[in-house]
Design a protein around this motif. Structure first.
Motif, PDB file in Angstrom:
ATOM      1  N   ASP A  79       3.070  -3.579  13.114  1.00  8.18           N
ATOM      2  CA  ASP A  79       3.396  -4.000  11.881  1.00  8.18           C
ATOM      3  C   ASP A  79       4.902  -2.878  11.976  1.00  8.18           C
ATOM      4  O   ASP A  79       6.391  -3.655  11.507  1.00  8.18           O
TER       5      ASP A  79
ATOM      6  N   PHE B 247       1.104  -1.316  -0.065  1.00  8.16           N
ATOM      7  CA  PHE B 247      -0.153   0.780  -0.265  1.00  8.16           C
ATOM      8  C   PHE B 247       0.993   0.720  -0.077  1.00  8.16           C
ATOM      9  O   PHE B 247       1.542   1.722   1.060  1.00  8.16           O
TER      10      PHE B 247
ATOM     11  N   ASN C 120      11.542   6.532   9.236  1.00 14.20           N
ATOM     12  CA  ASN C 120      10.207   7.207  10.181  1.00 14.20           C
ATOM     13  C   ASN C 120      10.111   6.459  11.116  1.00 14.20           C
ATOM     14  O   ASN C 120      11.401   4.821  11.313  1.00 14.20           O
TER      15      ASN C 120
ATOM     16  N   GLN D 180       3.955   8.594   3.097  1.00 10.22           N
ATOM     17  CA  GLN D 180       5.601   9.139   2.837  1.00 10.22           C
ATOM     18  C   GLN D 180       5.710   8.999   1.889  1.00 10.22           C
ATOM     19  O   GLN D 180       6.035   9.656   0.868  1.00 10.22           O
ATOM     20  N   THR D 181       5.554   7.808   1.107  1.00  9.33           N
ATOM     21  CA  THR D 181       5.603   7.230  -0.686  1.00  9.33           C
ATOM     22  C   THR D 181       4.763   8.188  -0.958  1.00  9.33           C
ATOM     23  O   THR D 181       5.226   8.574  -2.375  1.00  9.33           O
TER      24      THR D 181
HETATM   25  C1  DG6 Z   1       6.854   2.053   8.620  1.00  4.43           C
HETATM   26  O1  DG6 Z   1       7.879   2.892   7.319  1.00  4.43           O
HETATM   27  C2  DG6 Z   1       5.772   1.195   7.709  1.00  4.43           C
HETATM   28  C3  DG6 Z   1       5.299   1.112   7.172  1.00  4.43           C
HETATM   29  O2  DG6 Z   1       4.165  -0.577   6.513  1.00  4.43           O
HETATM   30  C4  DG6 Z   1       5.145   2.163   6.637  1.00  4.43           C
HETATM   31  O3  DG6 Z   1       3.577   2.758   7.055  1.00  4.43           O
HETATM   32  C5  DG6 Z   1       3.700   1.390   5.343  1.00  4.43           C
HETATM   33  O4  DG6 Z   1       4.218   1.484   4.349  1.00  4.43           O
HETATM   34  C6  DG6 Z   1       3.141   3.607   4.733  1.00  4.43           C
HETATM   35  O5  DG6 Z   1       4.429   3.943   4.308  1.00  4.43           O
HETATM   36  P1  DG6 Z   1       4.140   4.764   2.917  1.00  4.43           P
HETATM   37  O6  DG6 Z   1       5.609   5.179   2.311  1.00  4.43           O
HETATM   38  O7  DG6 Z   1       3.360   4.623   1.971  1.00  4.43           O
HETATM   39  O8  DG6 Z   1       3.367   6.232   4.146  1.00  4.43           O
END
Ligand code: DG6
Ligand code: NAI
Length: 536
Positions: free
Chosen positions: A348, A313, A342, A317-318
């Protein structure tokens, strides 16, 4: 965005020879226009316009759709079920800010709009929710079920997740406690050792073929018991380590099926779920970063004309990174480094504190700027440029430094903190530093994506197409290609048709989806030219 429903027959009717509304569905003709670009002997680019005409047929009966979550007892899984129930039963709750109504905020399908055209009287653009473009399942109507290696009932799992307000949990508990996750496949080597104390609800034995049959039967039974027309199977369980790709084991469909028969060590639980869904003809989506879709699994989906999509998902951040990196590169500014940190405190984060599982996440989070960089050889030297400059053959072109760090900090729970620094080169050697600090509940970002993925995957299973040649007869309608890359907007490391380019740019991913939905009702993509506003 909560429970608005389009009138029966849809909200939009396209008045065109290209669009035919039939009893069972919508037939639409669409011409895909592009250009072939070839370098001639003088080094000049010769551009030739191309066009291909297609017909799309979208079955309009949505029917009853099931959503089976692997990892249903986790933060995402419980939040999906809670959101569905709160919306379905219209449960509002008290927070320190006052009364809160349920909604689907954060869902592309339910809470964002697309420009359909222009009102001839006012000259203003007319926007409609994506959900009104074509017949789509309403998220309130999903029949939700699934598996978890932790057997606690869903009310207790929701409390364990600490995502939702207490007053909401209190009201949902009587509904949630009715559901207990089905036992799942647990191969301890694939997820972090720190998860072992959760695993009290596992399918016994070590026979992977028996596990596959067990999951296939679960899917069939769920479909029959709930009289479903389609079942979306979605992995939102812990991030697994990467499986090794071994010739003879998981490189072809036949080898993978044999490897399951012989219970080979490198077949992961997520791959078994994917194979089970494929063999049952149900779409499978991977919301985690591991390589569930080993080459043999993709080949099997192709052979069975089943649908798969992944990986991981793309929640916060990404998503921002795939916008900001593109903004910088498209503004002609050169990112030199992107440093992402992060920390989070949920389960998780605990699982990702283990090196092999972190590595899976690091890979998926790291690839997201590659296509923007590759698209701008003015800023970033290509492998050929570098080879010419140095005389040393180089395989990769210039790329910004990119690091990803994740730390587990239990105190912050589901509220993830994401810190990113973008360090870029400006005009005449200048430097720019941009810092972003983002804080929010991770599962409240991921849950609407899960609904979007399931809604769109279901829609795409109801779309068939055929090419209409300039001369000769059009063939039979057939399903779309197995890898549903149109779902890339919601995914960090989009799986695409082998041999084709990955698009990470969020805007391009969104445009592709908008354009496809329009094509299915016979509309050309309007784009942002708005020519009438530029001419007399
Ligand atoms: C920390 O990076 C936990 C991960 O599971 C993220 O929260 C998750 O991959 C979401 O990442 P992003 O980069 O899409 O916010
Ligand atoms: P979680 O740890 O709260 O939930 C995962 C659940 O999966 C747990 O209940 C666990 O018991 C279960 N599980 C583990 N192995 C299993 C198996 N083989 N079969 C069935 N159940 C199994 O994690 P969360 O926060 O719900 O995230 C789920 C996944 O989604 C993770 O892989 C995470 O990296 C990924 N993800 C989450 C995002 C977010 O924003 N929340 C964004 C991107 C990806």
């Amino acid at each position: 965005p909560s429970a608005r429903r389009a009138p029966a027959g849809g909200l939009i009717k396209v008045d065109s020879d290209n669009t035919l509304y039939e009893d069972g569905g919508i037939k639409a003709r669409y011409t895909d226009r592009g250009a072939d670009v070839v370098k001639d002997a003088d080094g000049r680019l010769k551009v030739t316009k191309t066009e291909k005409t297609f017909e799309f047929y979208t079955k309009s009966n949505v029917g009853r759709v099931g959503l089976m979550l692997v990892g249903i007892g986790g933060n995402n899984g419980t939040t999906v079920m809670a959101t569905n129930l709160a919306n379905k039963h219209n449960i509002s709750w008290h927070t320190k800010n006052g009364e809160q109504q349920p909604n689907y905020i954060g869902s592309l399908v339910r809470a964002s709009t697309v420009a359909l055209g222009t009102d001839p009287e006012t000259g203003k653009q007319v926007y409609v929710p994506i959900s009104d473009m074509l017949p789509m399942v309403h998220p309130n109507d999903f029949v939700i079920g699934g598996w978890d290696i932790s057997g606690v009932s869903m009310d207790k799992a929701m409390a364990r997740g600490k995502v939702l307000d207490y007053d909401l949990q209190r009201q949902l508990a009587p509904y949630m406690k009715e559901y207990k996750p089905m036992p799942s496949i647990y191969y301890p080597d694939f997820i972090a050792a720190n998860q072992a104390d959760r695993a009290d609800n596992v399918i016994p034995g070590e026979d992977k073929q028996a596990h596959l049959e067990h999951i296939r039967k679960d899917i069939r039974d769920f479909k029959a018991a709930n009289q479903l027309d389609n079942v979306i199977v979605l992995w939102t369980a812990n991030t697994e380590r990467y499986a090794d790709i071994i010739p003879g084991i998981n490189d072809t469909a036949e080898n993978l099926l044999n490897a399951i028969k012989t219970s080979h060590d490198e077949v992961s639980p997520s791959t078994i779920f994917a194979v089970a869904a494929i063999l049952e003809g149900m779409p499978f989506i991977n919301g985690s970063p591991q390589n569930t879709f080993v080459p043999g699994c993709i080949e099997l989906a192709e052979q069975k004309k089943a649908f798969i999509s992944g990986d991981d998902f793309k929640s916060g951040q990404t998503k921002v990174k795939s916008v900001l990196a593109e903004f910088l590169v498209n503004a002609g500014i050169k990112p030199l480094s992107i440093s992402s940190y992060n920390h989070l405190g949920n389960n998780d984060g605990k699982n990702l504190s283990s090196a092999k599982q972190f590595r899976s996440k690091e890979i998926s989070k790291s690839s997201v700027v590659d296509d923007m960089v590759a698209a701008n050889p003015v800023l970033f030297k290509t492998a050929a440029d570098l080879t010419e400059e140095t005389g040393v053959v180089t395989k990769k072109g210039e790329h910004p430094d990119h690091i990803v760090v994740i730390k587990h900090v239990p105190a912050v729970g589901d509220s993830k903190r994401a810190i990113d620094e973008y360090y870029s080169e400006l005009l005449m050697g200048g430097r720019n530093v941009m810092n972003i600090f983002n804080e929010c509940e991770d599962s409240l970002l991921a849950t609407p994506l899960i609904f979007d993925l399931a809604i769109l995957a279901d829609l795409l299973t109801r779309v068939t197409y055929r090419e209409v040649p300039k001369a000769g007869e059009a063939g039979e309608f057939q399903p779309l290609y197995s890898v549903l890359s149109l779902l890339s907007y919601m995914l960090k490391a989009p799986l695409v048709k082998p041999g084709t380019d990955v698009v990470n740019s969020l805007n391009r991913q969104r445009n592709a989806l908008d354009q496809f939905l329009k094509a299915c009702i016979g509309l050309e993509h309007q784009g942002d030219l708005l020519l009438e506003t530029r001419v007399w």
